[in-house]
Each structure stands twice: as C-alpha cells, then as structure tokens.
Write an enzyme that holds these catalytic residues in place. Structure first.
Site, short mmCIF file in Angstrom:
data_model
loop_
_atom_site.label_atom_id
_atom_site.label_comp_id
_atom_site.label_asym_id
_atom_site.label_seq_id
_atom_site.Cartn_x
_atom_site.Cartn_y
_atom_site.Cartn_z
N HIS A 278 29.46 35.87 48.38
CA HIS A 278 30.10 37.01 47.79
C HIS A 278 30.71 38.01 48.61
CE1 HIS A 278 27.15 40.12 49.47
NE2 HIS A 278 26.64 38.86 49.74
N CYS A 279 31.57 39.11 47.99
CA CYS A 279 32.29 39.97 48.95
C CYS A 279 31.51 41.26 48.20
CB CYS A 279 33.66 40.02 48.48
SG CYS A 279 34.23 40.19 46.95
N SER A 280 32.37 42.40 48.21
CA SER A 280 31.71 43.60 47.88
C SER A 280 31.52 43.97 46.57
CB SER A 280 32.69 44.78 48.53
OG SER A 280 34.12 44.61 47.96
N ARG B 196 31.90 40.97 43.94
CA ARG B 196 32.22 39.80 43.03
C ARG B 196 31.43 38.73 43.99
NH1 ARG B 196 38.96 39.60 42.84
NH2 ARG B 196 39.14 41.94 43.36
N LEU C 251 29.85 44.72 53.93
CA LEU C 251 29.59 43.32 54.17
C LEU C 251 29.78 42.65 55.50
CD1 LEU C 251 31.09 42.06 50.89
CD2 LEU C 251 28.65 42.62 51.20
#
Length: 634
Positions: A26-28, A30, A530
């Site tokens: 995952h990113c910030s 999504r 992240l």
C-alpha cells in the site's frame, strides 16, 4: 455501521479471495494488489464497498481507501493469514505477461551470475599478475611454480559450469548436491575423454555430440531448469519411505540423457550465439559501438539494465579469453566518473558536496562508480554531461586501439592489470591512455561548465541547512494553505492519474516542482508518513486533512530518492521542512514528479480561491473552507 474489518473482508472477497493475491502493498491512500488473475476482481462490487473511494485497473489493481489505508491493509493481512491453510499448497502465481516475464528473467540472471563474479574476477586478476610476472622476466612459463600457480585461476574457469549449477539450483530451490552430481558429468574427465576419442562415443547407438563443456554457463542453467520440475514431480509421486534414493534416481534417469543429447548442445549453441552477437556488434560497428555504449552506461546502470551484459560477457571471456566490448566501455565510463567528480570537488564552494565528490572520485578511479554515479553525477546535469563527454572520447580511443579485457572485474586503476596481454604489450598501454583520455575530458568539461547555482545537490543541501530546514512562509489568512514546494501550480485535472486527476481523493491543486525540498503546507499533526516517504498527510488544527503526494507511482521507488525529516505523529508548523526528494533520480527512474496537494475530507471542506502559475514554497495556493463557511459566502 460497516467497520474497517467488514470492509476489508469485502475487499478481499471481491478481488478474488486470498488465493488470487500474488502480492499486496500500500501507499498513502491506495491498496495495491498484484493479482493472479485480474479478471476475477469485481470492480463494480469493489466500488460499492463502504469506505472505498475508487478503483483503478492496470498492471496492479489499486483500491483507493484514503488516509485509513494502513488500517485496511492490516485487516486484510490478518484475514489472509487466517486463511493461509487454504493456500498451503503453494504460493499464488500471477498470469504471465511480457513485462512480468522480463522481470523474472532479469531476477534469475542476477541471482545466478552475480554470486560467481568475485570468483571469476579474482581468478582473472590473479592470472593477469602471473602474465605480468612472466612479461617482466620474474618467472618463466615453463617453471613448475608458474604452472602450479596458473592452475589456480584456470580451475575456476574449467569448473565454471559447477559454479553456475550451484547458484541456479540455489535460486530455484533444487537439491544442490543432486544438481552438481548431474551437471558434473559434463566436466568429468572420463566422459570428456570418451567424447574426444577417435570416432566419438554413442549411447545405445545414438552418437553423443562431442562438445567441450568446461567454461560453459548455459548448459548447466538449462539442465537445472529441467531438473527443477522433474525433482518436484518425482517428490510428489514417490512414497515417503523411498524418496531418499528414488527421487535422485529418477532425476538421473530422466535429466542426464536429455542433458547429454539436447540441453548440453543447445546451451553451448546459445552461449556461442550470444558471444557471436557481442563480437558481431563490435566487428560491425567497431569503435563506434564501444564509444556509444560507454556514453550511455550512466543511464543503463541507473536503471539496473547493465546486469543484462553479465551473461554474454562471462561467456565471451570464458570462450574467447578476452572481451573487447562491455568491459572496455566500462573502463572509459568508470574513469570519466572519477574525472568529473574530482573537477566538481575543485569548483564547488559547498563543503558537503566537495567531500562527497572527492571520496566518490577516488572510488571511481579505482573502479567503484556507485558513490560517484548516485552521489554526484546523476544529481547534477552538468557533471553528468561531463561524464558522457569523457566516456565517449575515451571509448573512441579504446575502440580504435582495439583494446581487450582479460578478466571479468570492474575496470579501474586497481584492476588495470586485467588489460595485460602477453602477446600484445601495447594492449595495456592503450588501456592506460584511453583511461587518461576519458579522465582528462570529463575533468576539463566539468571544470569549465560547473555552476553551483545549477546544482541539484546544493539546492537540497541548502534547503536542509536552513533554520531547522524551514522556510519563512508568507502571512496568510486562516484556512489558507501554502505551497509545500516551489514550482508551477496547475489545476488538479492536469494530473495524468485517474485518481488524482479525476478528483477521486478530493479537490486541490498540483505543483510541478522545481526543487526537491518539501514543506508543511499548514500547521498540524503528521497523520501519515509511509516507509516509502513519497507522500505525507497532515491533519490541520482546524480539522482539514491534507495529502501531499510527491510524484506519480513513486511508491515503487521504495523510498530511495526521499529523505524524511519528521515522523508520523509529529507536530509540524506551516513552512517546516518535511522531506526532500531527489527530482533528477525520480526523472531518471521514469516517474513524473508532479505533486498533488489534496483535501482528503472534502465532505467537510471545500477548496476555494485556488492559485495557478509559478509559485515559491511558502506562498498561499488555496483556501480550505468548511462547508458552512463556503456556502455562507455564496
């Protein structure tokens, strides 16, 4: 009310279940799924899950859930772990595509050849020292001592098939002693003697191709690739009490004859084809090929594609005894990196950059270019231009002089003996001259064109060296956000990304950054940051939630071009330095640096009075106004 756990369960179900997930990250904002079968994901059902803001399909299936992405990720991972027994039969595999196949092949090449390079490099340099001792009259080639010492490096190349067998078997999880036992036949003296005897030899009336397999790398690779499924199948169908001897027996019976009649000759032909291809390219274009390769090596290395040259170069050195192409071009590039970096050290007035350039230049001079490449030249276009000029001119000289390398090691001052040719003393002399040409050209060009004012490194260092790395943001009204980075503000719909450009995450603006220093656009608490450091969220004192996302898809860079100066949960003030981004490194990696600044809780706040055009960091860009206040102004 739907909980995060319920929503995570629904997402897991609608992407096809845990068995359909090959990888999840995952990113910030999504969840990024690599699915075994993309067709099994139900996009409509996913969009209907409470909490899901949007879905983007592509090489990855991206599910946008906003600032609580970490909670969704944790819940899905728990659910996947709870259902691990359903997947215990094996790791899910994605459907094969050309892109995935290319990545898998490159990963396999690196895993097989990289571990054996030290042995080959050490043996090559050892051999070059013996040649030098003979050329200087210190030892005679007929001396027993010379012959014994020569056997040490020769053994490495003779048994190269076994070294490759070991690394290939380790990579694929094949029984290593079994693999060595099967491939060992190819270099077994008795077997080799049968092949070379008059009339050759046959197995059950079928003549065996007479090939010398010492120093070959592709026959063992093909053999291990066959052994891999054969061993798995044999293990699966063989009862437990007899597996210890029966599985190896089946492998010997099945794999050995195929290796002798098919895979060995096929691998030998493949090696000859790659070697011939390298020699053909050099023979057709001559010095032009070397000069062009040397000039583009900085870019090839920056994306890791130089690893593709390893197999054919090893095959060329093993079969021909010398490489006239890749290693020669690398000499010009390595020394040019040194010349450019040392010139930067002389010209720059920045002490930090000067120290980096000196150490990097010395390292590159001795053949280790990574510090110079990533610490100096890729970050500063003028230094990079000097490297290209030095590599090109040095490559021209080395190519015209027909220089050849006799050891597989990174060329430089420490390994210059790799160019010793007992039959041609001028080979070493030309190598030294070519290296000096590359150094001098890069040094002079860098010395002449360098400007501290155009240095990406200095801009980042200057931003970091300010008062706690902060900027003095202009006075603004309540609710007014300032630009987190200098550049050009553009409407959000100009962003080439369906999530940001389509306003799925929320309203805001985007900035095409001109510098890599990224500051807090408002005062508040860092609500998300992240490990990849490419994006951060801040919850302002008035409750507005802001996301600053540096670049598009930059999560894939795993944090390499980013340096964070705060941690999640920290209090930040408007204008405080949050992170730094190496914009040139992001560009070279093929990613867009455009930086969206988005209000995530658009249900409570509206974006009004948005600015466009050039902007300095700390200048107001838009106002986040509560719905009540915004409607009251209409």
């Amino acid at each position: 009310m739907t909980t995060t756990k319920d929503a995570a369960g629904a997402i897991l179900e609608h992407v096809g279940g845990p068995e359909n997930i090959a990888a999840l990250q995952h990113c910030s904002t999504r969840l990024r799924f690599n699915l075994v079968d993309d067709a099994r994901a139900d996009e409509a059902a996913l969009k209907a899950v409470p909490g899901v803001i949007g879905v983007v399909r592509g090489p990855q299936t991206q599910i946008i859930v906003g600032s609580k992405v970490g909670d969704y990720f944790a819940e899905i991972e728990k659910l996947r772990g709870g259902r691990a027994a359903a997947r215990a039969a094996g790791t899910p595999r994605q459907k094969l595509t050309w892109k995935r196949a290319g990545s898998a092949i490159m990963d396999f090449v690196v895993a097989v050849f990289t571990p054996i390079i030290p042995a080959i490099a050490g043996a090559g340099i050892f051999k070059s020292f013996l040649i030098l001792a003979s050329a200087l009259g210190w030892m005679q080639t007929t001396d027993p001592s010379y012959q014994v010492l020569s056997a040490i490096p020769d053994a490495v190349f003779f048994f190269l098939p076994l070294l490759v067998t070991y690394t290939a078997a380790k990579k694929l999880g094949v029984n290593i002693p079994l693999a060595l036992g099967i491939v060992g036949l190819l270099v077994f003296p008795t077997f080799s003697g049968l092949l070379t005897q008059e009339g050759g030899v046959a197995l059950f009336g079928l003549p065996i191709p007479a090939i010398a397999y010492n120093a070959q790398v592709f026959p063992p690779i093909l053999t291990v690739l066959l052994l891999w499924p054969v061993e798995k199948l044999a293990t699966k169908i063989t009862p437990g009490p007899i597996r210890t001897f029966f599985v190896p027996l089946l492998c010997f019976i099945v794999v050995s004859p195929i290796m002798i009649f098919a895979l060995g000759p096929l691998g030998y032909g493949l090696g000859s084809l790659l070697t011939g291809g390298m020699l053909w390219l050099y023979g057709t274009l001559g010095w032009v090929a070397i000069a062009l390769l040397a000039a583009v090596l900085p870019f090839i290395i920056s994306v890791g594609m130089h690893k593709a040259f390893i197999p054919p170069t090893i095959a060329t050195v093993a079969q021909q005894g010398r490489d006239p192409f890749y290693l020669v071009a690398s000499l010009a590039h390595n020394i040019a990196e040194s010349g450019s970096s040392l010139a930067v050290a002389i010209r720059t007035r920045n002490k930090t950059l000067r120290g980096t350039a000196i150490s990097s230049g010395i390292s590159a001079f001795f053949g280790i270019t990574e510090p110079a490449l990533y610490g100096v030249t890729l970050q500063n276009r003028r230094a990079l231009f000097a490297v290209i000029a030095g590599s090109l001119t040095g490559g021209v000289y080395l190519g015209i002089a027909a220089v050849g390398a006799f050891a597989l090691v990174s060329p430089g001052a420490a390994s210059i003996s790799m160019f010793i040719d007992v039959l041609n003393p001028w080979n070493l002399i030309h190598a030294v001259i070519g290296a000096l040409v590359a150094f001098a050209t890069a040094f002079v060009v860098s010395l002449v064109i360098w400007k501290d004012s155009d240095s990406g490194t200095i801009r980042a260092l200057d931003a970091q060296a300010g008062t706690a790395g902060d900027i003095a943001a202009e006075p603004v009204a309540d609710g007014r956000l300032v630009a987190p980075v200098a550049g050009e503000v553009v409407p959000l719909d100009r962003v080439d990304d369906p999530v940001f450009g389509g306003g799925i995450l929320g309203d805001g603006v985007a900035i095409r950054p001109s510098t890599g220093a990224v500051y807090a656009p408002l005062s508040g608490v860092v609500s998300s940051l992240l490990p990849s450091k490419h994006a951060f969220g801040i919850t302002g004192d008035d409750g507005v939630e802001i996301l600053v996302h540096v670049g598009l898809d930059t999560v894939k860079l795993d944090g390499a071009p980013f340096v964070a100066h705060v941690a999640q949960g920290d209090r930040v003030e408007r204008g405080q330095l949050v992170l730094e981004a190496d914009l040139e490194a992001i560009h070279l990696a093929g990613f867009d640096t455009i930086t969206p600044v988005v209000v995530l809780n658009g249900d409570a706040f509206d974006v009004v009075e948005a600015l466009t055009g050039p902007v300095e960091a700390g200048t107001g860009i838009f106002t986040a106004r509560t719905k009540e206040a915004a409607h009251g102004t209409v």
